[in-house]
Design a protein around this motif. Structure first.
Motif, PDB file in Angstrom:
ATOM      1  N   ILE A   1       0.847  -1.192   0.000  1.00 34.86           N
ATOM      2  CA  ILE A   1       0.000   0.000   0.000  1.00 34.86           C
ATOM      3  C   ILE A   1       0.883   1.242   0.000  1.00 34.86           C
ATOM      4  CG2 ILE A   1      -1.819   1.265   1.218  1.00 34.86           C
ATOM      5  CD1 ILE A   1      -2.537  -1.398   2.596  1.00 34.86           C
ATOM      6  N   ALA A   2       0.469   2.246  -0.762  1.00 35.63           N
ATOM      7  CA  ALA A   2       1.142   3.547  -0.754  1.00 35.63           C
ATOM      8  C   ALA A   2       0.104   4.647  -0.570  1.00 35.63           C
ATOM      9  CB  ALA A   2       1.921   3.773  -2.045  1.00 35.63           C
ATOM     10  N   VAL A   3       0.492   5.707   0.129  1.00 32.72           N
ATOM     11  CA  VAL A   3      -0.315   6.925   0.256  1.00 32.72           C
ATOM     12  C   VAL A   3       0.439   8.050  -0.434  1.00 32.72           C
ATOM     13  CG1 VAL A   3      -1.319   8.620   1.820  1.00 32.72           C
ATOM     14  CG2 VAL A   3      -1.380   6.188   2.420  1.00 32.72           C
ATOM     15  N   VAL A   4      -0.229   8.747  -1.342  1.00 35.68           N
ATOM     16  CA  VAL A   4       0.384   9.847  -2.093  1.00 35.68           C
ATOM     17  C   VAL A   4      -0.352  11.134  -1.732  1.00 35.68           C
ATOM     18  CG1 VAL A   4       1.005  10.733  -4.363  1.00 35.68           C
ATOM     19  CG2 VAL A   4       0.916   8.252  -3.979  1.00 35.68           C
ATOM     20  N   ASP A   5       0.331  12.040  -1.050  1.00 34.54           N
ATOM     21  CA  ASP A   5      -0.280  13.307  -0.657  1.00 34.54           C
ATOM     22  C   ASP A   5       0.842  14.283  -0.318  1.00 34.54           C
ATOM     23  OD1 ASP A   5      -1.629  15.425   0.937  1.00 34.54           O
ATOM     24  OD2 ASP A   5      -3.356  14.099   0.758  1.00 34.54           O
ATOM     25  N   PRO A   6       0.754  15.531  -0.782  1.00 31.98           N
ATOM     26  CA  PRO A   6       1.813  16.493  -0.469  1.00 31.98           C
ATOM     27  C   PRO A   6       1.801  16.946   0.986  1.00 31.98           C
ATOM     28  CG  PRO A   6       0.059  17.565  -1.688  1.00 31.98           C
ATOM     29  CD  PRO A   6      -0.266  16.109  -1.677  1.00 31.98           C
ATOM     30  N   VAL A   7       0.727  16.636   1.722  1.00 31.99           N
ATOM     31  CA  VAL A   7       0.604  17.041   3.126  1.00 31.99           C
ATOM     32  C   VAL A   7       0.404  15.787   3.970  1.00 31.99           C
ATOM     33  CG1 VAL A   7      -0.719  18.383   4.796  1.00 31.99           C
ATOM     34  CG2 VAL A   7      -0.423  19.254   2.469  1.00 31.99           C
ATOM     35  N   HIS A   8       1.168  15.668   5.050  1.00 26.71           N
ATOM     36  CA  HIS A   8       0.954  14.574   5.999  1.00 26.71           C
ATOM     37  C   HIS A   8       0.080  15.121   7.121  1.00 26.71           C
ATOM     38  CE1 HIS A   8       2.873  10.851   8.123  1.00 26.71           C
ATOM     39  NE2 HIS A   8       1.560  10.872   8.174  1.00 26.71           N
ATOM     40  N   ARG A   9      -1.192  14.794   7.100  1.00 27.06           N
ATOM     41  CA  ARG A   9      -2.153  15.457   7.968  1.00 27.06           C
ATOM     42  C   ARG A   9      -2.076  14.933   9.402  1.00 27.06           C
ATOM     43  NH1 ARG A   9      -4.101  15.126   2.996  1.00 27.06           N
ATOM     44  NH2 ARG A   9      -5.099  16.941   2.079  1.00 27.06           N
ATOM     45  N   ARG A  10      -2.110  15.880  10.321  1.00 25.07           N
ATOM     46  CA  ARG A  10      -2.109  15.578  11.751  1.00 25.07           C
ATOM     47  C   ARG A  10      -2.960  16.639  12.447  1.00 25.07           C
ATOM     48  NH1 ARG A  10       3.287  15.285  10.096  1.00 25.07           N
ATOM     49  NH2 ARG A  10       4.313  13.255  10.323  1.00 25.07           N
ATOM     50  N   GLY A  11      -3.414  16.315  13.639  1.00 26.89           N
ATOM     51  CA  GLY A  11      -4.078  17.312  14.470  1.00 26.89           C
ATOM     52  C   GLY A  11      -5.495  17.630  14.043  1.00 26.89           C
TER      53      GLY A  11
ATOM     54  N   GLY B   1       2.599  15.460  -4.665  1.00 23.80           N
ATOM     55  CA  GLY B   1       1.320  15.442  -5.358  1.00 23.80           C
ATOM     56  C   GLY B   1       1.296  14.437  -6.485  1.00 23.80           C
ATOM     57  N   ALA B   2       0.132  13.883  -6.737  1.00 23.73           N
ATOM     58  CA  ALA B   2      -0.056  13.017  -7.906  1.00 23.73           C
ATOM     59  C   ALA B   2      -0.457  13.905  -9.079  1.00 23.73           C
ATOM     60  CB  ALA B   2      -1.122  11.968  -7.632  1.00 23.73           C
TER      61      ALA B   2
ATOM     62  N   ASP C   1      -4.984  -2.764 -16.606  1.00 24.53           N
ATOM     63  CA  ASP C   1      -4.297  -3.806 -15.835  1.00 24.53           C
ATOM     64  C   ASP C   1      -3.581  -3.207 -14.632  1.00 24.53           C
ATOM     65  OD1 ASP C   1      -3.265  -6.525 -15.442  1.00 24.53           O
ATOM     66  OD2 ASP C   1      -1.327  -5.632 -15.974  1.00 24.53           O
ATOM     67  N   ARG C   2      -2.954  -2.038 -14.812  1.00 18.43           N
ATOM     68  CA  ARG C   2      -2.283  -1.308 -13.748  1.00 18.43           C
ATOM     69  C   ARG C   2      -2.539   0.180 -13.962  1.00 18.43           C
ATOM     70  NH1 ARG C   2      -0.433  -4.338  -9.666  1.00 18.43           N
ATOM     71  NH2 ARG C   2       1.491  -3.152  -9.331  1.00 18.43           N
ATOM     72  N   VAL C   3      -2.297   0.955 -12.907  1.00 19.94           N
ATOM     73  CA  VAL C   3      -2.442   2.405 -12.996  1.00 19.94           C
ATOM     74  C   VAL C   3      -1.079   3.025 -12.737  1.00 19.94           C
ATOM     75  CG1 VAL C   3      -3.635   4.455 -12.148  1.00 19.94           C
ATOM     76  CG2 VAL C   3      -4.801   2.235 -12.110  1.00 19.94           C
ATOM     77  N   LEU C   4      -0.619   3.841 -13.673  1.00 19.08           N
ATOM     78  CA  LEU C   4       0.633   4.560 -13.494  1.00 19.08           C
ATOM     79  C   LEU C   4       0.312   5.917 -12.878  1.00 19.08           C
ATOM     80  CD1 LEU C   4       3.719   4.481 -13.986  1.00 19.08           C
ATOM     81  CD2 LEU C   4       3.278   5.683 -16.137  1.00 19.08           C
ATOM     82  N   VAL C   5       0.856   6.167 -11.685  1.00 22.12           N
ATOM     83  CA  VAL C   5       0.633   7.418 -10.965  1.00 22.12           C
ATOM     84  C   VAL C   5       1.856   8.301 -11.169  1.00 22.12           C
ATOM     85  CG1 VAL C   5       0.107   8.465  -8.733  1.00 22.12           C
ATOM     86  CG2 VAL C   5      -0.716   6.152  -9.250  1.00 22.12           C
ATOM     87  N   GLY C   6       1.682   9.399 -11.872  1.00 22.98           N
ATOM     88  CA  GLY C   6       2.780  10.351 -12.065  1.00 22.98           C
ATOM     89  C   GLY C   6       2.943  11.215 -10.842  1.00 22.98           C
ATOM     90  N   ILE C   7       4.139  11.212 -10.246  1.00 18.83           N
ATOM     91  CA  ILE C   7       4.400  11.935  -9.004  1.00 18.83           C
ATOM     92  C   ILE C   7       5.096  13.248  -9.316  1.00 18.83           C
ATOM     93  CG2 ILE C   7       5.489  11.818  -6.730  1.00 18.83           C
ATOM     94  CD1 ILE C   7       3.297   9.754  -7.156  1.00 18.83           C
ATOM     95  N   GLY C   8       4.669  14.323  -8.650  1.00 18.34           N
ATOM     96  CA  GLY C   8       5.283  15.624  -8.855  1.00 18.34           C
ATOM     97  C   GLY C   8       6.674  15.710  -8.265  1.00 18.34           C
ATOM     98  N   GLY C   9       7.418  16.707  -8.669  1.00 11.33           N
ATOM     99  CA  GLY C   9       8.759  16.922  -8.152  1.00 11.33           C
ATOM    100  C   GLY C   9       9.712  15.829  -8.582  1.00 11.33           C
ATOM    101  N   ASP C  10      10.580  15.391  -7.648  1.00 12.48           N
ATOM    102  CA  ASP C  10      11.570  14.367  -7.952  1.00 12.48           C
ATOM    103  C   ASP C  10      11.108  12.983  -7.522  1.00 12.48           C
ATOM    104  OD1 ASP C  10      13.317  16.308  -8.937  1.00 12.48           O
ATOM    105  OD2 ASP C  10      14.090  16.735  -6.919  1.00 12.48           O
ATOM    106  N   GLY C  11       9.836  12.849  -7.135  1.00  8.35           N
ATOM    107  CA  GLY C  11       9.360  11.555  -6.657  1.00  8.35           C
ATOM    108  C   GLY C  11       9.334  10.514  -7.759  1.00  8.35           C
ATOM    109  N   PRO C  12       9.486   9.245  -7.394  1.00 11.16           N
ATOM    110  CA  PRO C  12       9.442   8.178  -8.391  1.00 11.16           C
ATOM    111  C   PRO C  12       8.019   7.943  -8.875  1.00 11.16           C
ATOM    112  CG  PRO C  12       9.545   7.245  -6.200  1.00 11.16           C
ATOM    113  CD  PRO C  12       9.677   8.732  -6.021  1.00 11.16           C
ATOM    114  N   ALA C  13       7.884   7.450 -10.071  1.00  9.59           N
ATOM    115  CA  ALA C  13       6.567   7.060 -10.558  1.00  9.59           C
ATOM    116  C   ALA C  13       6.092   5.861  -9.742  1.00  9.59           C
ATOM    117  CB  ALA C  13       6.631   6.713 -12.035  1.00  9.59           C
ATOM    118  N   LEU C  14       4.785   5.736  -9.646  1.00 10.43           N
ATOM    119  CA  LEU C  14       4.188   4.668  -8.853  1.00 10.43           C
ATOM    120  C   LEU C  14       3.258   3.876  -9.744  1.00 10.43           C
ATOM    121  CD1 LEU C  14       3.864   3.681  -5.819  1.00 10.43           C
ATOM    122  CD2 LEU C  14       1.839   5.152  -5.761  1.00 10.43           C
TER     123      LEU C  14
END
Length: 418
Positions: A36-46, A117-118, A126-139
């Motif tokens: 499992i992966a979570v893709v979000d530019p903000v890690h929400r807390r509080g 960000g995605a 068959d699969r979903v390619l998630v393009g990641i913003g910045g220098d992140g790897p594709a998922l």
């Protein structure tokens, strides 16, 4: 892309309330051996939002609640109703405990978190390619659950907003009744086009959320929200000299009969408002998000695709469209409409209807609550609008394979108290 894509079985695009509920449900239902992966530019807390909803006591949310009430008030000019909700309850849940539970689930499930960000989703069936913003790897994911906010596929025939501001008020002495919440108080000045109401959710005798809400096409200025809230505070008989504002909550939620596409491609599933979880006639969202999370987790635990059922029956979405049109065209007044709804039906039936859990017989009873002629007028106009939409849609090209989905990965705004 540079490096090879990271492969997972499930990607959660967007990490707010909907994704947090999914993570907690996966851990609770014992889902194992799932990448499992979570893709979000903000890690929400509080505490960044507050939800309120109704349900039956005795579930996984019990120990997370800030407060709950078995009685609520619905107030219209000249009528003050105290409604017993049994066997249901009205409950308040702040975001902090949900995010904490999701964080613990992430650790137990070995989730990969990508703080970016995605930028795109490309589903080849068959699969979903998630393009990641910045220098992140594709998922690359077997399934994507996308909870990012997005508009409906096309504008609705009626397009309103539910917009609001709330004050968390602390009093220097006991002034609130923690045994009873105010669900809707329509004694607020009504806007020229739309509906307004206040409500009060007491956590204790000295601490409560007081909020002003409008159902209307346009937002207010910041000063206008504060003035409306101050007016409602005074209407409740609360002395501002004995109160302090500890927190402020704002939000905007779409109220539209425009269609939200819950499954835009074979392996992309939308959750939350983008997946149809927001009830168009009221803006309530949390209970449907919680149902979606449970259905996704149960499906994955059983080895089935993570596709939840529609959040609300089709006939309820139609009833919402008619009600929105009647309110928008001023065929019915908001205080009268909601007042009759609670006057003519037991409170648990109204709440179950708003959750999409009533039978057709009960739906007919709910429909009889409204005055006949205005609703017939709205129904005929809605039918004509649907016919026009169908004719326009038939002239548009259709996609055999959906194009990539591109959109900002911004946090969803849910309604405090809804």
């Amino acid at each position: 892309m540079g490096s090879a894509p990271v492969d997972v079985d499930l990607a959660l695009v967007g990490g707010g309330g909907a994704a947090s509920l999914v993570l907690a449900a996966l851990a609770r239902h014992g889902v194992r051996d799932l990448r499992i992966a979570v893709v979000d530019p903000v890690h929400r807390r509080g505490q960044d939002r507050t939800w309120a909803f109704w349900d039956h006591p005795g579930n996984d949310l019990d120990d997370l609640l800030s407060a709950s009430w078995s009685q609520v008030e619905v107030v219209t000019p000249g009528a003050h109703r105290v409604l017993n909700l049994a066997p249901l309850r009205y409950a308040m849940l702040r975001s902090g405990p949900i995010y904490d539970r999701a964080a613990e689930a992430e650790r137990r499930l070995g989730v990969t978190r990508i703080v970016a960000g995605a930028e795109s989703l490309h589903d080849d069936g068959d699969r979903v390619l998630v393009g990641i913003g910045g220098d992140g790897p594709a998922l690359r994911a077997g399934w994507v659950l996308d909870s990012r906010p997005r508009p409906p596929r096309r504008p609705g025939r009626t397009n309103w907003l539910q917009h609001f501001r709330g004050w968390w008020l602390a009093a220097d002495r006991p002034v609130f009744d923690p045994a009873r919440a105010v669900l809707m108080d329509f004694r607020t000045p009504q806007p020229p086009r739309g509906v307004s109401f206040g409500y009060l959710l007491p956590v204790s005798s000295r601490y409560a959320l007081v909020e002003y809400t409008e159902f209307s096409p346009d937002l207010l200025t910041s000063a206008a929200y504060d003035a409306a809230l101050a007016g409602y505070r005074d209407l409740l008989g609360l002395d501002p000299a004995r109160l302090s504002v500890r927190e402020v909550e704002n939000g905007v939620i779409p109220m539209t009969d425009g269609p939200f596409v819950a499954r835009p491609s074979p392996r992309v599933v939308r959750l939350g408002t983008a997946g149809g979880a927001t009830r168009p006639s009221t803006g309530f969202t949390f209970a449907a998000m919680h149902r979606q999370a449970e259905q996704v987790a149960r499906a994955l635990a059983a080895g089935r695709p993570p596709v939840p059922a529609p959040a609300y029956p089709g006939r309820h979405r139609w009833m919402d469209a008619v009600a929105l049109r009647a309110l928008d065209r001023d065929l019915v007044g908001g205080p009268e409409f909601f007042g009759r709804l609670f006057d003519c039906n037991p409170a648990p039936r109204v709440l179950r209807f708003l959750d999409g859990a009533t039978t057709m017989t009960e739906d007919l009873a709910v429909m009889r609550s409204a005055r006949l002629l205005p609703m017939v007028t709205a129904t005929v106009a809605d039918a004509a609008g649907r016919l026009r939409d169908r004719l326009v849609s038939s002239r548009r090209p259709t996609w055999t394979v959906p194009p990539p989905v591109v959109g900002p990965d911004s946090p969803a705004t849910d309604r405090p108290g809804r």
